[in-house]
Design a protein around this motif. Structure first.
Motif, mmCIF file in Angstrom:
data_model
loop_
_atom_site.group_PDB
_atom_site.id
_atom_site.type_symbol
_atom_site.label_atom_id
_atom_site.label_comp_id
_atom_site.label_asym_id
_atom_site.label_seq_id
_atom_site.Cartn_x
_atom_site.Cartn_y
_atom_site.Cartn_z
ATOM 1 N N UNK A 1 105.282 -44.232 41.273
ATOM 2 C CA UNK A 1 104.580 -43.851 42.499
ATOM 3 C C UNK A 1 105.189 -42.612 43.149
ATOM 4 N N UNK A 2 106.383 -42.217 42.713
ATOM 5 C CA UNK A 2 106.970 -40.937 43.136
ATOM 6 C C UNK A 2 108.128 -40.598 42.208
ATOM 7 N N UNK B 1 109.132 -44.568 54.849
ATOM 8 C CA UNK B 1 108.444 -43.855 53.772
ATOM 9 C C UNK B 1 109.381 -43.778 52.573
ATOM 10 N N UNK B 2 109.026 -44.459 51.494
ATOM 11 C CA UNK B 2 109.902 -44.560 50.331
ATOM 12 C C UNK B 2 109.362 -43.834 49.106
ATOM 13 N N UNK B 3 108.219 -43.204 49.226
ATOM 14 C CA UNK B 3 107.600 -42.623 48.035
ATOM 15 C C UNK B 3 107.363 -41.124 48.147
ATOM 16 N N UNK C 1 110.438 -43.742 41.619
ATOM 17 C CA UNK C 1 110.151 -45.027 42.240
ATOM 18 C C UNK C 1 108.947 -45.634 41.548
ATOM 19 N N UNK C 2 109.075 -46.921 41.208
ATOM 20 C CA UNK C 2 107.985 -47.652 40.561
ATOM 21 C C UNK C 2 107.572 -48.818 41.447
ATOM 22 N N UNK D 1 110.520 -55.076 50.319
ATOM 23 C CA UNK D 1 109.398 -55.406 51.207
ATOM 24 C C UNK D 1 108.126 -54.665 50.812
ATOM 25 N N UNK D 2 108.281 -53.469 50.248
ATOM 26 C CA UNK D 2 107.109 -52.683 49.834
ATOM 27 C C UNK D 2 106.820 -52.840 48.338
#
Length: 168
Positions: free
Chosen positions: A150-151, A18-20, A142-143, A101-102
Motif C-alpha cells: 500500500x506504500x 497516516x501510515x501509508x 507497507x503491506x 489497528x489499521x
C-alpha cells in the motif's frame, strides 16, 4: 500595546496516524551534526575503559540495528526491548499498535548499515553516552493484511540516516 491572546477555539477530529505516505527522506545527504570535541571525548572514554574499542561499538550498533529491523517488521517489540530506553520503547509500541489497528505492517527488508559516524560523547558520574549517525538503506514498504503493498517499494531501496544515542 502588544498583541495578546484573549480566546482560543479548538476542535478535535478523530483521525488515525497516516501510515501509508510515500515521503522522500529529508536531510540524509546533509553533513553530520557533530560536537567538535567528540573524537577527543571518545578517546578519553576508551582510555577510561580499555575493554571497549570503536570497532566493538560499531559491531554492537550493527547488532542492535539488525535486531530492530527484524522486530519492527515482525511487529514483535519483545526482541527490541533489551536495547531500548522506556521512552523509546513506548514510542515504538505506539507505532506498532497504530499499524495493527489499521491492519498494516511496515517491512524493512535487506536493511544494512553503510556507515557509522561519531557525533557526540558525554560522560558524567552515572552514565556514558555516545551519539552516532547511522547511515543505512533498506527496502521499506507497507503491506495490508492480505500482503498487498500500500506504500513504499519492494524493489527500490531507500537510503536514510538516524542519530542514535547509546547509553550505559
Amino acid at each position: 500595546f502588544d498583541w495578546s491572546v484573549v480566546s482560543v477555539q479548538a476542535s478535535r477530529e478523530s483521525r488515525q496516524p497516516a501510515l501509508t505516505g510515500n515521503v522522500e527522506e529529508q536531510g540524509t545527504n546533509l553533513p553530520t551534526v557533530r560536537d567538535p570535541n567528540a573524537e577527543a571525548r571518545m578517546n578519553a572514554l576508551l582510555q577510561k575503559d580499555p575493554s571497549q574499542s570503536w570497532e566493538q561499538i560499531k559491531t554492537r550498533t550493527n547488532l542492535i540495528f539488525q535486531q530492530f529491523q527484524m522486530a519492527w517488521s515482525a511487529r514483535d517489540l519483545a526482541k527490541m526491548r533489551p536495547f531500548m530506553s522506556d521512552t523509546l520503547f513506548n514510542t515504538q509500541a505506539y507505532w506498532v499498535q497504530a499499524y495493527l489497528a489499521q491492519h498494516l505492517r511496515n517491512i524493512t527488508e535487506n536493511a544494512a548499515i553503510s556507515n557509522i559516524e561519531l557525533a557526540k560523547v558525554t560522560s558524567d558520574a552515572y552514565f556514558d553516552a555516545i551519539t552516532l549517525r547511522v547511515h543505512a538503506s533498506s527496502l521499506d514498504y507497507t503491506v495490508d493484511d492480505a500482503g498487498k503493498v500500500v506504500s513504499g517499494s519492494r524493489t527500490k531501496p531507500r537510503a536514510y540516516t538516524e542519530y542514535w544515542t547509546l547509553i550505559r
